[in-house]
Design an enzyme around this catalytic site. Sequence first.
Site, PDB file in Angstrom:
ATOM      1  N   HIS A  52      47.735  50.986  54.712  1.00  0.00           N
ATOM      2  CA  HIS A  52      48.822  50.135  55.160  1.00  0.00           C
ATOM      3  C   HIS A  52      50.405  50.949  55.316  1.00  0.00           C
ATOM      4  CE1 HIS A  52      46.698  46.370  55.475  1.00  0.00           C
ATOM      5  NE2 HIS A  52      46.229  46.580  54.240  1.00  0.00           N
ATOM      6  N   ARG A  77      44.514  55.795  48.401  1.00  0.00           N
ATOM      7  CA  ARG A  77      43.777  55.039  49.407  1.00  0.00           C
ATOM      8  C   ARG A  77      43.501  55.625  50.977  1.00  0.00           C
ATOM      9  NH1 ARG A  77      44.790  48.529  49.916  1.00  0.00           N
ATOM     10  NH2 ARG A  77      46.575  49.020  50.871  1.00  0.00           N
ATOM     11  N   ASP A  91      39.439  67.252  50.361  1.00  0.00           N
ATOM     12  CA  ASP A  91      39.663  68.689  50.683  1.00  0.00           C
ATOM     13  C   ASP A  91      41.359  69.050  50.466  1.00  0.00           C
ATOM     14  OD1 ASP A  91      37.386  69.753  50.893  1.00  0.00           O
ATOM     15  OD2 ASP A  91      37.457  69.986  53.329  1.00  0.00           O
ATOM     16  N   GLU A 156      37.070  43.023  48.566  1.00  0.00           N
ATOM     17  CA  GLU A 156      38.177  42.322  48.933  1.00  0.00           C
ATOM     18  C   GLU A 156      38.013  41.355  50.188  1.00  0.00           C
ATOM     19  OE1 GLU A 156      41.584  44.766  50.257  1.00  0.00           O
ATOM     20  OE2 GLU A 156      40.116  46.320  51.166  1.00  0.00           O
ATOM     21  N   ASP A 182      43.368  40.306  50.668  1.00  0.00           N
ATOM     22  CA  ASP A 182      42.495  40.256  51.893  1.00  0.00           C
ATOM     23  C   ASP A 182      41.277  39.400  51.422  1.00  0.00           C
ATOM     24  OD1 ASP A 182      42.854  41.959  54.099  1.00  0.00           O
ATOM     25  OD2 ASP A 182      43.123  43.606  52.560  1.00  0.00           O
TER      26      ASP A 182
HETATM   27  O1  LIG Z   1      43.742  42.767  49.531  1.00  0.00           O
HETATM   28  C1  LIG Z   1      44.497  43.326  48.491  1.00  0.00           C
HETATM   29  O2  LIG Z   1      45.289  42.696  47.535  1.00  0.00           O
HETATM   30  C2  LIG Z   1      44.787  44.630  48.718  1.00  0.00           C
HETATM   31  O3  LIG Z   1      44.147  45.470  49.227  1.00  0.00           O
HETATM   32  C3  LIG Z   1      46.049  45.128  48.121  1.00  0.00           C
HETATM   33  C4  LIG Z   1      47.064  45.080  49.316  1.00  0.00           C
HETATM   34  O4  LIG Z   1      46.778  46.172  50.538  1.00  0.00           O
HETATM   35  C5  LIG Z   1      48.525  45.218  48.762  1.00  0.00           C
HETATM   36  O5  LIG Z   1      49.084  46.601  48.873  1.00  0.00           O
HETATM   37  C6  LIG Z   1      49.558  44.273  49.524  1.00  0.00           C
HETATM   38  O6  LIG Z   1      49.191  43.073  49.507  1.00  0.00           O
END
Ligand SMILES: O=C(O)C(=O)C[C@H](O)[C@@H](O)CO
Length: 300
Positions: A52, A77, A91, A156, A182
Amino acid sequence: MPIRLTLPPTFAARIDEADRPQVGMWVCSGSPLVAEIAAGSGLDWVLIDGEHSPNGLESILAQLQAVAAYPVSPVVRVPYGDTVVIKQFLDLGVQNLLVPMVDSAEQAAGIVRAVRYPTSGVRGVGSSLARASRWNRVENYLADAASTISLLVQIESAAAVASVEAIAATPGVDGLFVGPADLAASMGHLGQQSHPQVVEAVLASIRAGVAAGVPVGVNAFVPADAERYLDAGASFVAVGADVALLARASEALADRFIGTDGAADASGDADSAHRATGSADGRDPSATGTSAGTGERPSY
Ligand SMILES: O=C(O)C(=O)C[C@H](O)[C@@H](O)CO
Protein backbone atom coordinates in the site's frame (compact mmCIF):
# COMPACT_ATOMS: atom_id res chain seq x y z
CA MET A 1 40.49 -12.23 -0.22
CA PRO A 2 36.80 -11.27 -0.31
CA ILE A 3 34.99 -11.01 2.98
CA ARG A 4 32.93 -14.09 3.82
CA LEU A 5 29.56 -13.16 5.23
CA THR A 6 26.93 -14.81 7.34
CA LEU A 7 23.37 -13.56 7.02
CA PRO A 8 21.49 -12.56 10.18
CA PRO A 9 18.96 -15.01 11.64
CA THR A 10 15.51 -14.92 10.15
CA PHE A 11 12.57 -13.28 11.88
CA ALA A 12 11.06 -16.74 12.39
CA ALA A 13 14.22 -17.84 14.20
CA ARG A 14 14.16 -14.72 16.35
CA ILE A 15 10.53 -15.34 17.26
CA ASP A 16 11.45 -18.88 18.16
CA GLU A 17 14.38 -17.85 20.34
CA ALA A 18 12.72 -14.89 22.05
CA ASP A 19 11.27 -15.18 25.53
CA ARG A 20 8.49 -12.70 24.74
CA PRO A 21 6.37 -11.69 21.75
CA GLN A 22 8.06 -9.52 19.16
CA VAL A 23 6.69 -6.00 18.85
CA GLY A 24 7.12 -3.99 15.68
CA MET A 25 5.85 -1.21 13.48
CA TRP A 26 5.21 -0.50 9.83
CA VAL A 27 7.46 1.70 7.76
CA CYS A 28 5.22 2.95 4.97
CA SER A 29 6.85 6.27 4.10
CA GLY A 30 9.35 4.78 1.66
CA SER A 31 12.07 6.71 3.49
CA PRO A 32 15.38 5.08 4.51
CA LEU A 33 15.82 7.83 7.09
CA VAL A 34 12.50 7.01 8.72
CA ALA A 35 13.25 3.29 8.50
CA GLU A 36 16.50 3.92 10.36
CA ILE A 37 14.72 5.97 13.02
CA ALA A 38 12.23 3.14 13.52
CA ALA A 39 15.04 0.58 13.56
CA GLY A 40 16.71 2.35 16.48
CA SER A 41 13.54 2.72 18.50
CA GLY A 42 13.97 -0.40 20.60
CA LEU A 43 11.19 -2.22 18.79
CA ASP A 44 11.96 -5.75 17.69
CA TRP A 45 10.97 -5.61 14.04
CA VAL A 46 10.03 -3.24 11.26
CA LEU A 47 7.62 -4.04 8.48
CA ILE A 48 8.48 -2.31 5.22
CA ASP A 49 5.39 -2.16 3.06
CA GLY A 50 5.41 -2.75 -0.67
CA GLU A 51 1.64 -3.29 -0.95
CA HIS A 52 0.00 0.00 0.00
CA SER A 53 3.03 2.27 0.18
CA PRO A 54 5.18 4.18 -2.32
CA ASN A 55 7.92 1.58 -2.40
CA GLY A 56 9.77 -0.03 -5.27
CA LEU A 57 12.89 -2.16 -5.40
CA GLU A 58 15.24 0.82 -5.09
CA SER A 59 13.57 2.34 -2.03
CA ILE A 60 13.22 -1.03 -0.32
CA LEU A 61 16.91 -1.71 -0.94
CA ALA A 62 17.83 1.63 0.64
CA GLN A 63 15.66 0.87 3.67
CA LEU A 64 17.17 -2.59 4.11
CA GLN A 65 20.62 -1.02 4.03
CA ALA A 66 19.55 1.68 6.51
CA VAL A 67 18.26 -0.77 9.10
CA ALA A 68 21.01 -3.37 8.68
CA ALA A 69 23.15 -1.90 11.44
CA TYR A 70 20.38 -2.19 14.03
CA PRO A 71 19.21 -5.20 16.04
CA VAL A 72 15.82 -5.37 14.36
CA SER A 73 14.32 -7.88 11.98
CA PRO A 74 13.21 -6.23 8.76
CA VAL A 75 10.14 -7.89 7.25
CA VAL A 76 9.10 -6.76 3.77
CA ARG A 77 5.60 -7.09 2.33
CA VAL A 78 5.41 -7.75 -1.41
CA PRO A 79 2.54 -6.12 -3.32
CA TYR A 80 1.15 -9.55 -4.18
CA GLY A 81 2.19 -13.15 -4.21
CA ASP A 82 3.68 -13.31 -7.69
CA THR A 83 6.63 -15.59 -8.50
CA VAL A 84 8.61 -12.91 -10.35
CA VAL A 85 7.98 -10.21 -7.76
CA ILE A 86 8.99 -12.60 -4.98
CA LYS A 87 12.19 -13.46 -6.87
CA GLN A 88 13.06 -9.77 -7.20
CA PHE A 89 12.44 -9.09 -3.50
CA LEU A 90 14.45 -12.13 -2.43
CA ASP A 91 17.34 -11.25 -4.74
CA LEU A 92 17.31 -7.77 -3.21
CA GLY A 93 18.20 -9.41 0.09
CA VAL A 94 14.77 -9.59 1.70
CA GLN A 95 15.08 -12.42 4.19
CA ASN A 96 11.68 -12.07 5.82
CA LEU A 97 8.93 -11.99 3.27
CA LEU A 98 5.29 -11.16 3.98
CA VAL A 99 2.82 -12.09 1.26
CA PRO A 100 -0.65 -10.50 1.45
CA MET A 101 -4.02 -12.01 0.64
CA VAL A 102 -3.28 -15.72 0.95
CA ASP A 103 -6.64 -17.49 0.98
CA SER A 104 -5.86 -21.19 0.60
CA ALA A 105 -3.27 -23.86 1.26
CA GLU A 106 -2.81 -24.29 -2.51
CA GLN A 107 -1.94 -20.62 -2.86
CA ALA A 108 0.42 -20.86 0.13
CA ALA A 109 2.14 -23.88 -1.42
CA GLY A 110 2.63 -21.94 -4.67
CA ILE A 111 4.25 -19.11 -2.73
CA VAL A 112 6.58 -21.56 -0.98
CA ARG A 113 7.62 -22.82 -4.43
CA ALA A 114 8.33 -19.23 -5.50
CA VAL A 115 10.64 -18.85 -2.50
CA ARG A 116 12.57 -22.10 -3.03
CA TYR A 117 15.10 -22.99 -5.69
CA PRO A 118 14.50 -26.05 -7.90
CA THR A 119 13.90 -28.84 -7.39
CA SER A 120 11.77 -27.87 -4.35
CA GLY A 121 10.56 -24.73 -6.08
CA VAL A 122 10.79 -22.40 -9.03
CA ARG A 123 12.89 -19.45 -7.81
CA GLY A 124 15.12 -18.25 -10.62
CA VAL A 125 18.86 -18.47 -9.94
CA GLY A 126 20.60 -15.10 -9.99
CA SER A 127 22.53 -15.21 -6.77
CA SER A 128 25.88 -14.22 -8.23
CA LEU A 129 24.26 -10.97 -9.43
CA ALA A 130 22.22 -10.37 -6.32
CA ARG A 131 22.51 -8.79 -2.90
CA ALA A 132 20.76 -11.85 -1.43
CA SER A 133 24.06 -13.75 -1.55
CA ARG A 134 26.07 -10.52 -1.18
CA TRP A 135 27.33 -11.30 -4.66
CA ASN A 136 28.43 -14.81 -3.66
CA ARG A 137 30.17 -13.68 -0.49
CA VAL A 138 27.71 -15.68 1.60
CA GLU A 139 29.10 -19.16 1.61
CA ASN A 140 26.84 -21.89 0.22
CA TYR A 141 24.04 -19.39 -0.41
CA LEU A 142 22.36 -21.52 -3.06
CA ALA A 143 22.34 -24.65 -0.94
CA ASP A 144 21.35 -22.84 2.26
CA ALA A 145 19.01 -20.18 0.87
CA ALA A 146 15.84 -21.72 2.28
CA SER A 147 17.22 -21.53 5.82
CA THR A 148 18.06 -17.83 5.41
CA ILE A 149 14.48 -16.90 4.52
CA SER A 150 11.32 -16.82 6.58
CA LEU A 151 7.97 -16.73 4.84
CA LEU A 152 4.95 -15.16 6.48
CA VAL A 153 1.56 -15.23 4.77
CA GLN A 154 -1.33 -12.93 5.49
CA ILE A 155 -4.66 -14.21 6.68
CA GLU A 156 -7.02 -11.40 5.78
CA SER A 157 -10.27 -12.73 4.37
CA ALA A 158 -13.13 -14.90 5.60
CA ALA A 159 -11.95 -17.55 3.10
CA ALA A 160 -8.46 -17.50 4.59
CA VAL A 161 -9.83 -17.88 8.12
CA ALA A 162 -11.91 -20.86 6.94
CA SER A 163 -8.71 -22.46 5.59
CA VAL A 164 -6.33 -21.26 8.28
CA GLU A 165 -5.50 -24.73 9.66
CA ALA A 166 -4.49 -25.95 6.18
CA ILE A 167 -2.54 -22.78 5.44
CA ALA A 168 -0.70 -23.07 8.77
CA ALA A 169 0.12 -26.69 8.00
CA THR A 170 1.63 -25.90 4.59
CA PRO A 171 5.31 -26.92 4.65
CA GLY A 172 7.51 -23.87 4.17
CA VAL A 173 5.07 -21.42 5.75
CA ASP A 174 6.96 -20.03 8.78
CA GLY A 175 4.25 -17.81 10.18
CA LEU A 176 0.82 -16.26 9.73
CA PHE A 177 0.09 -12.56 9.95
CA VAL A 178 -3.53 -11.60 10.38
CA GLY A 179 -4.70 -8.42 8.65
CA PRO A 180 -7.82 -7.25 10.49
CA ALA A 181 -8.51 -4.35 8.09
CA ASP A 182 -9.00 -6.52 5.01
CA LEU A 183 -10.52 -9.26 7.11
CA ALA A 184 -13.15 -6.85 8.43
CA ALA A 185 -13.88 -5.69 4.89
CA SER A 186 -14.32 -9.24 3.61
CA MET A 187 -16.73 -9.94 6.48
CA GLY A 188 -18.88 -6.93 5.59
CA HIS A 189 -17.50 -4.74 8.37
CA LEU A 190 -15.36 -2.32 6.38
CA GLY A 191 -13.33 -0.10 8.71
CA GLN A 192 -14.44 -1.97 11.86
CA GLN A 193 -11.41 -3.97 12.91
CA SER A 194 -12.67 -4.15 16.49
CA HIS A 195 -16.07 -5.54 15.47
CA PRO A 196 -16.76 -8.60 17.69
CA GLN A 197 -17.02 -10.95 14.67
CA VAL A 198 -13.71 -9.69 13.32
CA VAL A 199 -12.04 -10.03 16.71
CA GLU A 200 -13.38 -13.60 16.98
CA ALA A 201 -12.01 -14.43 13.50
CA VAL A 202 -8.61 -13.04 14.51
CA LEU A 203 -8.68 -15.07 17.73
CA ALA A 204 -9.66 -18.21 15.79
CA SER A 205 -6.67 -17.67 13.48
CA ILE A 206 -4.35 -17.24 16.46
CA ARG A 207 -5.72 -20.43 18.04
CA ALA A 208 -5.22 -22.34 14.78
CA GLY A 209 -1.62 -21.17 14.45
CA VAL A 210 -0.83 -21.97 18.07
CA ALA A 211 -2.35 -25.46 17.66
CA ALA A 212 -0.24 -26.03 14.54
CA GLY A 213 2.91 -24.72 16.25
CA VAL A 214 3.18 -21.88 13.75
CA PRO A 215 3.73 -18.33 15.04
CA VAL A 216 0.89 -15.94 14.42
CA GLY A 217 1.18 -12.18 14.27
CA VAL A 218 -1.45 -9.53 13.94
CA ASN A 219 -1.76 -5.91 12.96
CA ALA A 220 -3.20 -4.07 15.95
CA PHE A 221 -2.80 -0.32 16.24
CA VAL A 222 -5.35 -0.13 19.05
CA PRO A 223 -3.40 -1.04 22.20
CA ALA A 224 -6.31 -2.93 23.78
CA ASP A 225 -6.61 -5.09 20.64
CA ALA A 226 -2.87 -5.74 20.63
CA GLU A 227 -3.01 -6.80 24.28
CA ARG A 228 -6.00 -9.07 23.65
CA TYR A 229 -4.20 -10.80 20.77
CA LEU A 230 -0.98 -11.16 22.75
CA ASP A 231 -2.96 -12.68 25.61
CA ALA A 232 -4.46 -15.13 23.11
CA GLY A 233 -1.01 -16.31 22.05
CA ALA A 234 0.09 -14.02 19.22
CA SER A 235 3.86 -14.24 18.82
CA PHE A 236 4.29 -10.89 17.12
CA VAL A 237 2.32 -7.69 16.69
CA ALA A 238 2.58 -4.56 14.58
CA VAL A 239 1.41 -1.75 16.82
CA GLY A 240 1.85 1.36 14.69
CA ALA A 241 3.07 2.90 11.47
CA ASP A 242 5.47 5.72 10.72
CA VAL A 243 2.92 7.57 8.59
CA ALA A 244 0.15 7.21 11.17
CA LEU A 245 2.43 8.38 14.00
CA LEU A 246 3.41 11.46 12.00
CA ALA A 247 -0.14 12.18 10.86
CA ARG A 248 -1.67 11.96 14.32
CA ALA A 249 1.19 13.69 16.13
CA SER A 250 1.30 16.58 13.63
CA GLU A 251 -2.47 16.97 13.94
CA ALA A 252 -2.10 17.09 17.70
CA LEU A 253 0.49 19.86 17.34
CA ALA A 254 -1.85 21.80 15.08
CA ASP A 255 -4.68 21.24 17.53
CA ARG A 256 -2.54 22.33 20.48
CA PHE A 257 -1.05 25.48 18.98
CA ILE A 258 -3.59 26.57 16.36
CA GLY A 259 -6.84 24.83 17.18
CA THR A 260 -8.91 22.78 14.82
CA ASP A 261 -12.35 23.78 16.00
CA GLY A 262 -14.61 25.00 13.18
CA ALA A 263 -15.84 28.02 15.20
CA ALA A 264 -12.26 29.12 15.72
CA ASP A 265 -11.59 28.81 11.99
CA ALA A 266 -14.47 31.16 11.33
CA SER A 267 -13.57 33.65 14.06
CA GLY A 268 -9.82 33.26 13.86
CA ASP A 269 -9.78 32.86 17.65
CA ALA A 270 -7.20 30.15 18.13
CA ASP A 271 -7.25 30.46 21.90
CA SER A 272 -10.94 29.69 22.08
CA ALA A 273 -10.30 26.72 19.82
CA HIS A 274 -7.76 25.37 22.30
CA ARG A 275 -10.27 25.73 25.07
CA ALA A 276 -13.07 24.21 23.01
CA THR A 277 -11.09 21.17 21.90
CA GLY A 278 -9.36 20.63 25.21
CA SER A 279 -6.13 20.08 23.32
CA ALA A 280 -3.97 20.55 26.39
CA ASP A 281 -5.73 17.88 28.35
CA GLY A 282 -2.85 15.50 28.50
CA ARG A 283 -3.88 13.13 25.72
CA ASP A 284 -0.87 11.42 24.27
CA PRO A 285 -0.27 13.00 20.87
CA SER A 286 1.83 10.09 19.74
CA ALA A 287 -0.92 7.56 20.29
CA THR A 288 -2.16 6.01 17.08
CA GLY A 289 -4.69 3.65 18.51
CA THR A 290 -7.00 6.43 19.54
CA SER A 291 -8.18 9.65 18.03
CA ALA A 292 -5.74 11.60 20.22
CA GLY A 293 -5.95 15.27 19.47
CA THR A 294 -7.82 14.79 16.22
CA GLY A 295 -11.45 14.12 16.92
CA GLU A 296 -12.57 10.80 15.54
CA ARG A 297 -9.92 9.84 13.01
CA PRO A 298 -9.55 6.09 12.71
CA SER A 299 -6.13 4.69 13.43
CA TYR A 300 -6.06 2.34 10.43
O1 LIG B 1 -5.63 -5.94 6.54
C1 LIG B 1 -4.80 -5.46 7.32
O2 LIG B 1 -5.05 -5.12 8.49
C2 LIG B 1 -3.45 -5.35 6.81
O3 LIG B 1 -3.05 -6.03 5.91
C3 LIG B 1 -2.59 -4.28 7.34
C4 LIG B 1 -2.96 -3.03 6.62
O4 LIG B 1 -2.41 -3.02 5.32
C5 LIG B 1 -2.52 -1.86 7.45
O5 LIG B 1 -1.27 -1.43 7.09
C6 LIG B 1 -3.43 -0.71 7.34
O6 LIG B 1 -4.67 -0.97 7.79
